[in-house]
Scaffold this motif. Structure first.
Motif, PDB file in Angstrom:
ATOM      1  N   MET A 697       0.852  -1.185   0.000  1.00 47.30           N
ATOM      2  CA  MET A 697       0.000   0.000   0.000  1.00 47.30           C
ATOM      3  C   MET A 697       0.893   1.242   0.000  1.00 47.30           C
ATOM      4  O   MET A 697       1.898   1.290   0.711  1.00 47.30           O
ATOM      5  N   GLU A 698       0.507   2.239  -0.762  1.00 47.20           N
ATOM      6  CA  GLU A 698       1.254   3.497  -0.762  1.00 47.20           C
ATOM      7  C   GLU A 698       0.700   4.384   0.349  1.00 47.20           C
ATOM      8  O   GLU A 698      -0.373   4.973   0.213  1.00 47.20           O
ATOM      9  N   ILE A 699       1.439   4.480   1.441  1.00 41.25           N
ATOM     10  CA  ILE A 699       1.035   5.321   2.568  1.00 41.25           C
ATOM     11  C   ILE A 699       1.503   6.744   2.267  1.00 41.25           C
ATOM     12  O   ILE A 699       2.689   7.060   2.373  1.00 41.25           O
ATOM     13  N   SER A 700       0.581   7.603   1.867  1.00 35.94           N
ATOM     14  CA  SER A 700       0.941   8.969   1.509  1.00 35.94           C
ATOM     15  C   SER A 700       0.723   9.940   2.664  1.00 35.94           C
ATOM     16  O   SER A 700       1.026  11.127   2.538  1.00 35.94           O
ATOM     17  N   ASP A 701       0.194   9.453   3.775  1.00 32.37           N
ATOM     18  CA  ASP A 701      -0.056  10.342   4.907  1.00 32.37           C
ATOM     19  C   ASP A 701      -0.001   9.530   6.192  1.00 32.37           C
ATOM     20  O   ASP A 701      -0.861   8.686   6.449  1.00 32.37           O
ATOM     21  N   THR A 702       1.024   9.776   7.015  1.00 30.14           N
ATOM     22  CA  THR A 702       1.146   9.064   8.283  1.00 30.14           C
ATOM     23  C   THR A 702       0.403   9.765   9.410  1.00 30.14           C
ATOM     24  O   THR A 702       0.237   9.185  10.481  1.00 30.14           O
ATOM     25  N   GLY A 703      -0.012  11.014   9.168  1.00 32.71           N
ATOM     26  CA  GLY A 703      -0.699  11.774  10.214  1.00 32.71           C
ATOM     27  C   GLY A 703       0.214  12.673  11.011  1.00 32.71           C
ATOM     28  O   GLY A 703      -0.257  13.396  11.892  1.00 32.71           O
ATOM     29  N   GLN A 757      -9.134   3.389   7.913  1.00 39.62           N
ATOM     30  CA  GLN A 757      -9.612   4.760   8.064  1.00 39.62           C
ATOM     31  C   GLN A 757      -8.614   5.801   7.571  1.00 39.62           C
ATOM     32  O   GLN A 757      -9.011   6.933   7.258  1.00 39.62           O
ATOM     33  N   ALA A 758      -7.338   5.455   7.500  1.00 41.76           N
ATOM     34  CA  ALA A 758      -6.311   6.463   7.249  1.00 41.76           C
ATOM     35  C   ALA A 758      -5.190   5.891   6.399  1.00 41.76           C
ATOM     36  O   ALA A 758      -5.167   4.708   6.059  1.00 41.76           O
ATOM     37  N   GLY A 759      -4.231   6.786   6.073  1.00 40.08           N
ATOM     38  CA  GLY A 759      -3.058   6.372   5.313  1.00 40.08           C
ATOM     39  C   GLY A 759      -2.916   7.053   3.969  1.00 40.08           C
ATOM     40  O   GLY A 759      -1.830   7.081   3.392  1.00 40.08           O
ATOM     41  N   TRP A 760      -4.021   7.597   3.448  1.00 38.37           N
ATOM     42  CA  TRP A 760      -3.981   8.248   2.135  1.00 38.37           C
ATOM     43  C   TRP A 760      -4.410   9.707   2.295  1.00 38.37           C
ATOM     44  O   TRP A 760      -5.490   9.990   2.830  1.00 38.37           O
ATOM     45  N   ALA A 761      -3.566  10.640   1.840  1.00 42.82           N
ATOM     46  CA  ALA A 761      -3.841  12.063   1.978  1.00 42.82           C
ATOM     47  C   ALA A 761      -4.847  12.533   0.937  1.00 42.82           C
ATOM     48  O   ALA A 761      -4.765  12.145  -0.230  1.00 42.82           O
ATOM     49  N   LEU A 762      -5.797  13.366   1.364  1.00 42.38           N
ATOM     50  CA  LEU A 762      -6.809  13.945   0.473  1.00 42.38           C
ATOM     51  C   LEU A 762      -6.622  15.460   0.405  1.00 42.38           C
ATOM     52  O   LEU A 762      -6.288  16.106   1.409  1.00 42.38           O
ATOM     53  N   TYR A 763      -6.873  15.998  -0.806  1.00 40.25           N
ATOM     54  CA  TYR A 763      -6.721  17.429  -1.029  1.00 40.25           C
ATOM     55  C   TYR A 763      -7.910  17.943  -1.842  1.00 40.25           C
ATOM     56  O   TYR A 763      -8.559  17.184  -2.573  1.00 40.25           O
ATOM     57  N   GLY A 771      -7.584  15.866   4.864  1.00 37.50           N
ATOM     58  CA  GLY A 771      -7.628  14.760   5.818  1.00 37.50           C
ATOM     59  C   GLY A 771      -7.143  13.473   5.173  1.00 37.50           C
ATOM     60  O   GLY A 771      -6.415  13.492   4.177  1.00 37.50           O
ATOM     61  N   GLN A 772      -7.551  12.327   5.743  1.00 37.28           N
ATOM     62  CA  GLN A 772      -7.071  11.034   5.294  1.00 37.28           C
ATOM     63  C   GLN A 772      -8.223  10.113   4.894  1.00 37.28           C
ATOM     64  O   GLN A 772      -9.366  10.323   5.288  1.00 37.28           O
ATOM     65  N   ARG A 773      -7.844   9.115   4.129  1.00 37.86           N
ATOM     66  CA  ARG A 773      -8.784   8.077   3.727  1.00 37.86           C
ATOM     67  C   ARG A 773      -8.090   6.727   3.871  1.00 37.86           C
ATOM     68  O   ARG A 773      -6.869   6.625   3.738  1.00 37.86           O
ATOM     69  N   GLY A 774      -8.882   5.651   4.102  1.00 30.85           N
ATOM     70  CA  GLY A 774      -8.327   4.323   4.241  1.00 30.85           C
ATOM     71  C   GLY A 774      -8.758   3.381   3.135  1.00 30.85           C
ATOM     72  O   GLY A 774      -9.397   3.784   2.156  1.00 30.85           O
ATOM     73  N   TRP A 775      -8.413   2.121   3.304  1.00 31.44           N
ATOM     74  CA  TRP A 775      -8.630   1.073   2.316  1.00 31.44           C
ATOM     75  C   TRP A 775      -9.817   0.186   2.713  1.00 31.44           C
ATOM     76  O   TRP A 775     -10.066  -0.050   3.909  1.00 31.44           O
ATOM     77  N   ASP A 776     -10.528  -0.314   1.718  1.00 31.24           N
ATOM     78  CA  ASP A 776     -11.523  -1.348   1.984  1.00 31.24           C
ATOM     79  C   ASP A 776     -10.813  -2.643   2.361  1.00 31.24           C
ATOM     80  O   ASP A 776      -9.747  -2.969   1.825  1.00 31.24           O
TER      81      ASP A 776
END
Length: 1000
Positions: A697-703, A757-763, A771-776
Motif C-alpha cells: 500500500m502506498e502510505i501517503s499520509d502518516t498523520g 480509516q487512514a493512510g492516504w492524503a486527500l486534497y 484529511g485522510q482516507r483508508g482502504w476497503d
C-alpha cells in the motif's frame, strides 16, 4: 457396519479397485507418498501383508478388539492373510493400496465368504468410505491411458470437480487464485516458492498415480489456500522390465483464425515430440530395487505477439533423467532415494512479421536464451517400530532455475512507444535480464500411534527456501517508455509546459542478492472412532513463516499460527453404503519469495521523466539495422526512487511490524451413496472465505507533521514526515510502521495507522489538505454445490459426470490478479491506493458459474477402446477498469469511469463518474472442450504394444478466454482505450497427439 457391507468393502480391496475417479471421499490417514491398510480380524490374530512384486512382508497382531493397521505402505498390490495359533483364517485376500488412502479390509471369518457379491469384470465401484472426512480424487496411469487427457499434471488436476484452468498457466481450486496451490512428488514439495505459480514436473511415463485434494485435507498438509496435487512415481520390482514411449504432439494442428481489429496470435504448426526409455528391476532380490527413465525432448514452436508484428521461433532440445531406488533393509525398515533433473534451455529467435501475408519482413533479429528447472532429490526413511507405532522421515532438495538472456542484451536498449499500443520498437523486446536459482531444502518427520479407538498422528516439517537473484534491464540498463501527456497536464507531479504532447519515462530497475524464507510447522491429529458408525477427525497445525531480507534479517515474520481442523463421517445405515460427512478447517498461505526480493533487497527503481523531442536512430552492431531511439528533452520533476534506491535500507518503514497472515476458512458438508454395485453418486456443499491480504500500500499520509502539508511543491503528496511510500501490510487493518514524528525528515519511532480509516492524503482542487482516507478490507468468498455420478470401469466401459454451481465474489482474487495480468504474488495493484478496490466487490476472475465435466471409456474388445472427455463451462466475468475516482485526483486503476467533465478544463471535483462494479460489465461465452481418443493394445510374445491417438478441442472452437479489461488510459482520465474488450487469450486450436509405447 453389517456383514454385507464388510463383504463389499473386502471385495473392493481384493479386486484392486479402490480408485475413485468420482467424488472420492477418501481417508486422510496416510502420508504424502504412500497409503495405509486397516481393518478387523479375530482378536489376537497375526495379520500379514505381503507385496508379491517386491517380497516386502510385515506382520502385526490384532488388538483385543480385533483391530489391525498397516501405516506407511508403499503404493502397490498386496496379499493379506490372517493366522491364529499357527492356522490360517480363510484364504489370502488381494489388496490394492492407493496413494493417500486407507484401504479397509476385514480378514478371517465372513471376510472369505465373498460369493454372494456379484463381480462384473475386474472392478466394482469403491464403497462409501465411512472413515473419511477428506475430499480427493485419485487417478492412476492406467486410467489416464484410456482417456484423451493431455500429458501434464494440471490437466489431470482439472478432472476433479471445482478445479479450472486459470491465468499464468495455473489452475484454480474452489475459486482461489492460481498462486495458492501446493504440489508434491514422492512426498517432496516441488511448488515454485518464488511466485507460487508453477512447479517442477516429470515425464508422464514416470508417474504412477495422482491424488488431487480439493478440500478437508489433514493437518499434515498446509501452506495452501487452494488445493493439493499429490503424485507418486513408479518403482522397481523383482521382475526386470523395460520399455520405450514415443509421443508425437501437435499433429493435424488447425491454424488460428486472425480477425482484423482483434488481438490474436498467428500460430503455425508446432512440434513437441518426446522419446523416453525406461527400465526397472531388482539389484538384490526382495531387497534393493531400481527404476530409471531417460527422456529426449524435441520442441519447435512458431507464433507471433498479439499484434502479429513480431514472429517468435522457439526450439528446445533437452534431456530429462529420473531414478528411484528402494531398499528394503528388512521388514521393519525401508529406505528410498528419488532423484530427477528437469533442466531445460529454450532458444527463441524473433523476426519482424506481417501476419496478413504470413511472411517475415527481415532476417533474424534477436536470439534469447532462457533456462529453467534443476536437479532434485529426496531421501525417505520408513520405520515400523512396533505394531502400533511407526514413523517416516524425509530430507530432500528441490531446485528451480530461471534465467533469461539475449544476444542483444549488451547492445540494445528496451524502447516502448505506448501512445497507440504497447509494442517494443527497438532491437530487443527482452524486458529483463534475469538470473535466478531457487532451492528448497525440505525436512519432515511423521509419526503414527494407534491406541485402541484413537489413532494419533503427529509430526513436523521445515522448509528453507533460498532465492539467489540478479536482474536488470538490457542495454544501458534503462527502459524507455514514450507516453501521451495526460489530460491533467501533470507528469511526475509536475505541470508540463504548453506544446508538449508526449513525454519519455526512463526506468532503471536492478536487484541482486540471496533471499531466504524459513517455513516451519508442527501438527497433531486424533482420529477417534466414537461409535461403530461415527468417526471424528480432530487436528491442530501450528505454523510459522519467516521471510528474510538480502542481509539475512527477518523481514516478515509470523508465528503461532494455529490451524484447527475438524471433520466427521457418519455411516447412516451402518452398511457402508450411505454417508453424511463434513469438515471445518483453517489453512494458512506463506508469503512468496518475490516479496523479499522486490522489497527487501538492494532494489533500485529509479524513474526519470523527460519531454519527448522526437526520434533519432540507433544501429544494432550485430545486424547493421537502424532503429528509432527517443530523444530526451528537458527533465520533468525530479528522480523518483521511492520504491528502491539500490540499498538494503531500514525496512521498518516499509513493512508492518505486526502483520497478520493470510488464511482461509473452509466448511464442507456432503453426502455420498451407492446406487448399485458399480454406480455411486455424491453431493458436496462448500463455503470458503479468505481472510486478510498481504500486499503493498502506498502510505501517503502518516498523520504526522501536518503543519507542513500542502501540494505547492507539486509532488502530489504531503511533505516530509507525512509521506511514507509503499508499505507491505494488511490492507484495511492497523499497520505498525516506523515513521518521522518530529518532522526532521528521519523516521524515529513506531506508530500504528488504521488503514481502514487512514493512510492516504486527500486534497481539494486548490491543493489544500482535507484529511485522510483508508482502504476497503479484502474480501473473497466461494460458495458451491458439486454433484457427481460415477459408473466404475469393468473392463468394458466407465462413465463419470459432474456439475458444479459456484459463486466466487469479493474485491480480492488472491496474491495475483488475472484481470490485470499481474503475476508478482503479493505485490498486485489491488491495494496500491484506496481507490483500486473502492466499491470493488463483485464477481472475481475465477468465477465460472456453471461447469459440466464428462468422461468415459468403452472397450469394443480386448484390443480396441475409445475414450472421450467434455468440459463445458460458462465464461469468466469481465470488468471495465477506469482511471479516476469521485474522491480525489488520483489517476490509476479503479472501478469508476469518467462520464462527464473529463477534460483538463474541469477540476477533479467537477468530474462526474459512473460506478462499474467488478465482473458486472459482461461475461465471456461458454466454452466447450471436447476430446476423443482411440486406443489399441496387443501382446507380441512377452511384449505389450499400446498405441493411442487423441484429439483435443475436437470441435476446433476459438472462443475467447480473456479480454483486455482496461477501458480508460491510466495516464488520461476520460481517454478510452481502443484495445478494451479485445481478446487476448483464445482456446488453443484443435490438434492430435499420437502415443506409442512398448514394454517387456
Amino acid at each position: 457396519m453389517n456383514s454385507k457391507g464388510l463383504r463389499r468393502t473386502a471385495l473392493c480391496i481384493a479386486m484392486g479397485v479402490c480408485l475413485s475417479s468420482a467424488l472420492s471421499l477418501q481417508s486422510a490417514h496416510a502420508a504424502n507418498d504412500d497409503g495405509s491398510l486397516v481393518g478387523r480380524a479375530t482378536a489376537g490374530a497375526e495379520v500379514t501383508v505381503r507385496n508379491p512384486d517386491t517380497g516386502f512382508t510385515r506382520t502385526v497382531r490384532a488388538d483385543a478388539n480385533g483391530n489391525y493397521r498397516f501405516p506407511f505402505l508403499p503404493v502397490g498390490n498386496y496379499t493379506l492373510q490372517a493366522n491364529k495359533d499357527g492356522a490360517p483364517l480363510g484364504q489370502p485376500i488381494e489388496v490394492t493400496v492407493s496413494l493417500g488412502n486407507a484401504a479397509n479390509v476385514n480378514v478371517g471369518g465372513d471376510a472369505t465368504n465373498l460369493a454372494t457379491v456379484q463381480v462384473v469384470g475386474s472392478r466394482v465401484v469403491t464403497p462409501v468410505d465411512v472413515t473419511s472426512t477428506e475430499s480427493a480424487t485419485n487417478v492412476t496411469r492406467e486410467e489416464l491411458g484410456r482417456l484423451p487427457v493431455e500429458r501434464d499434471v494440471l490437466s489431470v488436476a482439472t478432472l476433479a470437480p471445482g478445479v479450472n484452468k486459470g491465468e499464468f498457466g495455473g489452475v484454480s481450486f474452489g475459486g482461489s487464485s492460481v498462486a495458492e496451490n501446493t504440489v508434491y512428488i514422492n512426498g517432496l514439495n516441488v511448488t515454485d516458492f518464488y511466485n507460487r505459480v508453477g512447479f517442477s514436473s516429470l515425464p508422464f511415463s514416470f508417474f504412477q498415480e495422482f491424488q488431487v485434494k480439493t478440500g478437508g485435507y489433514s493437518v499434515e498438509f498446509g501452506r495452501t489456500t487452494g488445493g493439493v496435487i499429490n503424485a507418486v512415481t513408479r518403482s522397481g520390482t523383482n521382475e526386470f522390465q523395460a520399455g520405450a514411449d514415443m509421443v508425437f504432439d501437435n499433429l493435424l494442428q488447425a491454424h488460428s483464425s486472425n480477425k482484423p481489429g482483434i488481438i490474436s496470435r498467428y500460430d503455425e504448426t508446432n512440434k513437441n515430440n518426446n522419446y523416453s526409455v525406461w527400465g526397472s528391476g531388482a539389484l538384490i532380490k526382495d531387497r534393493l530395487f531400481f527404476f530409471g527413465i531417460y527422456e529426449k525432448r524435441d520442441l519447435d514452436t512458431t507464433n507471433t505477439n498479439d499484434t502479429g508484428e513480431t514472429q517468435f521461433v522457439d526450439s528446445s532440445d533437452n534431456d530429462f533423467w529420473g531414478a528411484k531406488l528402494d531398499w528394503q533393509i528388512n521388514d521393519s525398515h525401508l529406505l528410498g532415494l528419488f532423484a530427477f533433473s528437469d533442466k531445460n534451455e529454450n532458444v527463441e529467435d524473433s523476426y519482424p512479421f506481417d501476419w496478413t501475408t504470413g511472411n517475415r519482413l527481415d532476417s533474424r533479429e534477436n536470439r534469447t536464451f532462457s533456462q529453467s528447472g534443476g536437479d532434485n532429490w529426496a531421501l525417505t526413511y520408513t520405520g515400523y517400530l512396533t505394531d502400533t507405532f511407526s514413523m517416516k522421515a524425509l530430507y530432500g532438495k528441490n531446485e528451480r532455475n530461471s534465467s533469461v538472456n539475449s544476444l542483444n542484451d549488451d547492445a540494445c536498449n528496451l524502447v516502448q512507444d505506448r501512445r497507440e499500443s504497447s509494442d517494443f520498437i527497438g532491437c530487443t523486446s527482452n524486458t529483463a535480464v534475469i538470473d535466478r536459482t531457487d532451492e528448497r531444502e525440505a525436512a519432515r518427520l511423521d509419526f503414527e500411534w494407534s491406541l485402541g479407538y484413537h489413532l494419533l498422528r503427529f509430526g513436523a516439517d521445515r522448509e528453507t527456501n533460498t532465492s539467489d537473484y540478479l536482474s536488470r534491464y538490457p542495454g544501458d540498463g534503462l527502459r524507455y517508455e514514450i507516453n501521451r501527456v495526460p489530460g491533467s497536464r501533470r507528469v511526475n507531479g509536475t505541470p508540463v509546459r504548453d506544446g508538449v504532447t508526449a513525454y519519455v519515462r526512463t526506468r532503471e530497475v536492478a536487484n541482486e542478492g540471496e533471499f531466504e524464507t524459513l517455513n516451519t510447522a508442527y501438527y497433531v491429529e486424533d482420529n477417534w472412532s466414537v461409535t461403530p458408525n461415527v468417526v471424528l477427525n480432530l487436528g491442530l497445525r501450528l505454523e510459522a513463516f519467516d521471510n528474510k531480507d538480502a542481509a539475512g534479517n527477518s523481514y516478515i515474520k509470523m508465528d503461532d499460527m494455529l490451524a484447527p481442523r475438524f471433520g466427521f463421517s457418519w455411516d447412516v445405515n451402518g452398511d457402508a453404503r450411505t454417508k453424511v460427512f463434513g469438515n471445518l478447517g483453517r489453512y494458512f498461505l506463506p508469503v512468496a519469495n518475490v516479496i523479499n526480493i522486490k522489497q527487501a533487497g538492494p532494489f533500485l527503481d529509479a524513474r526519470r521523466f523527460f519531454e519527448f523531442d522526437g526520434f533519432t536512430t540507433f544501429t544494432n552492431p550485430s545486424t547493421g539495422r537502424a532503429y528509432p531511439a527517443p530523444i530526451l528533452g528537458a527533465e520533468i520533476g525530479t528522480v523518483d526512487d521511492t520504491q528502491g534506491n539500490g540499498m538494503v535500507g531500514d525496512l521498518r518503514s516499509e513493512v508492518d511490524a505486526d502483520m497478520d497472515p493470510v488464511y482461509q476458512d473452509e466448511l464442507i458438508l456432503g453426502f455420498q451413496s451407492m446406487l448399485a454395485d458399480n454406480w455411486s453418486w455424491g453431493v458436496r456443499g462448500i463455503y470458503r472465505r479468505l481472510n486478510n491480504a498481504i500486499d503493498d500500500m502506498e502510505i501517503s499520509d502518516t498523520g504526522y507533521c501536518q503543519g507542513n502539508v500542502d501540494k505547492a511543491d507539486g509532488d502530489g503528496y504531503s511533505d516530509a514526515g507525512s509521506y511514507l511510500g509503499f508499505v507491505m501490510g494488511n490492507p484495511g487493518k492497523p499497520t505498525s510502521v516506523y515513521v518521522d514524528t518530529d518532522c526532521d525528515g528521519t523516521p524515529d519511532s513506531y506508530t500504528t495507522i488504521d488503514t481502514s480509516q487512514a493512510g492516504w492524503a486527500l486534497y481539494d482542487d486548490a491543493g489544500n489538505y482535507l484529511g485522510q482516507r483508508g482502504w476497503d478490507k479484502p474480501k473473497r468468498t466461494y460458495k458451491a454445490l458439486e454433484f457427481v455420478i460415477d459408473r466404475a470401469w469393468d473392463d468394458q466401459w466407465s462413465f463419470n459426470a459432474s456439475y458444479t454451481l459456484s459463486y466466487s465474489e469479493g474485491n480480492a482474487e488472491g496474491p495475483v490478479n488475472s484481470d490485470t495480468d499481474f503475476a508478482d504474488s503479493g505485490r498486485t495493484e489491488a491495494f496500491d491506493n484506496p481507490f483500486v478496490d473502492f466499491n470493488g466487490v463483485g464477481y472475481l476472475p475465477n468465477d465460472h458459474r456453471h461447469q459440466f465435466k464428462f468422461r468415459g471409456t468403452y472397450a469394443f474388445n480386448e484390443n480396441w477402446q475409445v475414450g472421450a472427455t467434455l468440459d463445458a463451462q460458462s465464461g469468466r466475468p469481465v470488468s471495465e477498469y477506469g482511471a479516476g475516482n469521485p474522491v480525489d485526483d488520483t489517476e490509476f486503476l479503479s472501478h469508476y469511469i469518467c462520464a462527464q467533465n473529463c477534460t483538463e478544463d474541469f477540476a477533479p471535483s467537477e468530474r462526474i463518474y459512473r460506478l462499474s462494479r467488478r465482473g458486472h460489465y459482461d461475461r465471456l461465452p461458454w466454452t466447450f472442450d471436447l476430446g476423443a481418443s482411440i486406443s489399441y493394445h496387443t501382446t507380441i510374445g512377452r511384449s505389450n504394444l499400446n498405441a493411442k491417438l487423441a484429439f483435443y478441442n475436437l470441435l476446433d472452437q476459438e472462443r475467447v478466454l480473456e479480454v483486455d479489461e482496461t477501458l480508460e488510459d491510466q495516464n488520461g482520465i476520460g481517454t478510452l482505450r481502443p484495445e478494451f474488450g479485445r481478446g487476448t487469450v483464445y482456446q488453443s486450436p484443435r490438434y492430435a497427439q499420437l502415443m506409442v509405447s512398448i514394454d517387456f
